[in-house]
Design an enzyme around this catalytic site. Structure first.
Site, PDB file in Angstrom:
ATOM      1  N   TYR A  54       0.840  -1.198   0.000  1.00 44.37           N
ATOM      2  CA  TYR A  54       0.000   0.000   0.000  1.00 44.37           C
ATOM      3  C   TYR A  54       0.875   1.248   0.000  1.00 44.37           C
ATOM      4  CZ  TYR A  54       0.972   0.650   5.017  1.00 44.37           C
ATOM      5  OH  TYR A  54       1.589   0.846   6.227  1.00 44.37           O
ATOM      6  N   CYS A  55       0.265   2.362  -0.426  1.00 46.43           N
ATOM      7  CA  CYS A  55       0.933   3.670  -0.384  1.00 46.43           C
ATOM      8  C   CYS A  55      -0.144   4.736  -0.182  1.00 46.43           C
ATOM      9  CB  CYS A  55       1.746   3.911  -1.660  1.00 46.43           C
ATOM     10  SG  CYS A  55       0.732   3.915  -3.155  1.00 46.43           S
ATOM     11  N   THR A  56       0.177   6.001  -0.355  1.00 46.52           N
ATOM     12  CA  THR A  56      -0.761   7.075  -0.020  1.00 46.52           C
ATOM     13  C   THR A  56      -2.005   7.088  -0.915  1.00 46.52           C
ATOM     14  OG1 THR A  56       1.149   8.391   0.603  1.00 46.52           O
ATOM     15  CG2 THR A  56      -0.946   9.557   0.406  1.00 46.52           C
ATOM     16  N   ILE A  83      -4.226   4.725   0.863  1.00 49.27           N
ATOM     17  CA  ILE A  83      -4.804   5.016   2.181  1.00 49.27           C
ATOM     18  C   ILE A  83      -5.959   6.021   2.063  1.00 49.27           C
ATOM     19  CG2 ILE A  83      -4.295   5.919   4.486  1.00 49.27           C
ATOM     20  CD1 ILE A  83      -1.272   5.182   3.720  1.00 49.27           C
TER      21      ILE A  83
END
Ligand SMILES: [Zn+2]
Ligand SMILES: [Zn+2]
Length: 452
Positions: free
Chosen positions: A198-200, A227
């Protein structure tokens, strides 16, 4: 035809406040084949400038990556400017949870080689062979699978204030560094473990997932929309958040609270805190975590050296800065010898404290009187201007400044300028200014606190 900004950030901030309209902070990205990125850039600038859209945008032959602030009333018109391009038909726009009219103050669209600096040679693997995209609910259930390894593909200063429970949080300064480190660290798990990434906002995982599949990982999954989209879904569907703390964002807010858990410490005193700030010394501008007490004591500086520097005459500061590289300054790695409580690498999953929620009993206990409202904030000199509309204010008074973006901040007034000169007190109708270490917004309320 205007293709570049003509207003300074301060002028823009003032115009936004005066217009008083609501703005939306949003982000989106798309991979595509763009023949002429320069022309694409110019066309976007003209269309968006007309809509008063602001932000930081990268375009390249491979696509577009944008973080923006758009007037709410122009949102549909803005979407139309995207939908004229086939590859952006029906595109998901990630709208931020917390809104701030000042999230961006310029429209900057840059042509780059790539929309994300990943250091990958795209010709060596199939970039379209991506990982399986997961929604919030699916991501949560895979997180509970003991066979899952979850990796945070953001940088150390991002994961420090918030991350998924149990995530591997590489101690890296940029995305490029994290790819080989993770590949190496997970060598033995390629066949049988689930690699959950996952990342922003999801963009970093788009290509990284394809890269890891190419490296031999069999079960690669990625959080769709990152996110930001996860947060939207858990709020909308009432799902439990497995993400704890704050989501660091790339605009001047520097973070959106997802849960009320505070998992990081003030880098100076060690107290639980997750508020990032930039050192007030323009020659340093280090990104670090600082609590309100340290902010007041250190005047928003990262070290005593920087604190000394900001008190030098302006010309001397400029001279000291000459030749110094402060490129990429806002997101510079927060590593300084002076900061004793900096953490990166293995981060705890246990919250250190809870963020203060508005305690009703506390509100009743503290007696406050509304005395006026904010009219302006001079960012450069850190001076706030208020209009006194009720009661009055004297030097030594403890005040509370409150507003949707500012939150609730308490400070003791040490010096007041009234209608342009020093004075011990101000009365109704007076326009006053005083130094304030944080920005206030138009119409923030100024209260006097009863100190009994
Ligand atoms: Zn502190
Ligand atoms: Zn500094």
């Amino acid at each position: 035809m205007q293709l570049y900004n003509t207003l300074s950030a301060e002028e823009r901030a003032r115009l936004i406040d005066e217009a008083g309209q609501e703005r939306l902070t949003l982000s989106f990205y798309a991979y595509a084949k763009i023949e002429d990125p320069k022309k694409f850039r110019d066309d976007l600038f003209i269309a968006w400038n007309a809509l008063d859209a602001l932000g930081r945008i990268y375009v390249a032959h491979e696509g577009i990556n944008a973080q923006m602030s758009v007037p709410a009333e122009n949102f549909d018109a803005f979407r139309e400017t995207l939908e004229v391009y086939d590859f952006m038909k029906g595109i998901r726009l990630n709208v931020a949870v917390e809104q701030d009219n000042h999230s961006f103050l310029k429209l900057t669209i840059k042509v780059r080689n790539k929309i994300v600096a990943d250091g990958l040679n795209d010709k060596t693997f199939d970039v379209t062979n991506k990982g399986i995209h997961l929604k919030a609910k699916e991501f949560n259930s895979l997180l509970e699978d003991p066979n899952t390894i979850v990796v945070d593909f953001r940088n150390h200063y991002e994961s420090e204030v918030g991350h998924f429970e149990g995530a591997i949080t590489p101690d890296v300064e940029n995305f490029r560094e994290s790819l080989p480190i993770i590949n190496e660290q997970l060598q033995d798990y390629k066949e049988d473990k689930n690699l959950l990434m996952y990342c922003t906002g999801g963009i970093r995982c788009e290509k990284a997932s394809a890269y890891f599949k190419h490296q031999g990982f069999k079960n690669v999954y990625q959080l769709e929309g990152g996110i930001i989209e996860y947060t939207r879904q858990i709020k909308e569907e009432g799902i439990e958040s497995k993400f704890i703390g704050k989501n660091f964002v790339f605009d001047h807010r520097l973070g959106e609270r997802i849960t009320d858990d505070i998992i990081s410490q003030c880098h100076q005193c060690g107290k639980p805190c997750d508020n990032h700030t930039n050192c007030a010394n323009d020659a340093c501008h280090l990104l670090f975590i600082q609590c309100d007490e340290c902010k007041a004591a250190m005047e928003n500086c990262c070290s005593t050296e920087c604190q000394e520097t900001i008190h030098l005459p302006w010309e001397e500061q400029v001279a000291k800065r000459k030749g110094l590289q402060v490129g990429n300054k806002i997101f510079r790695k927060g590593k300084s010898e002076a900061l004793k409580f900096k953490k990166s690498g293995n981060l705890p999953d246990k919250p250190l404290a809870k963020a203060e929620t508005k305690d009703i009993r506390h509100k009743i206990k503290v007696k406050k009187t509304l005395v006026g409202k904010a009219e302006h904030y001079f960012s450069k000199s850190k001076i706030a201007q208020f209009l006194i509309e009720n009661n009055g204010l004297s030097v030594g008074d403890k005040v509370l400044i409150s507003g949707p973006t500012t939150g609730e901040q308490e400070i003791t007034v040490e010096k007041i300028f009234v209608n342009g000169g020093f004075s011990d007190s101000a009365k109704v109708g007076d326009q006053i200014t005083f130094e304030l270490p944080f920005r206030v917004r138009l119409s923030d309320k100024l209260y006097k606190i009863d100190q009994n």
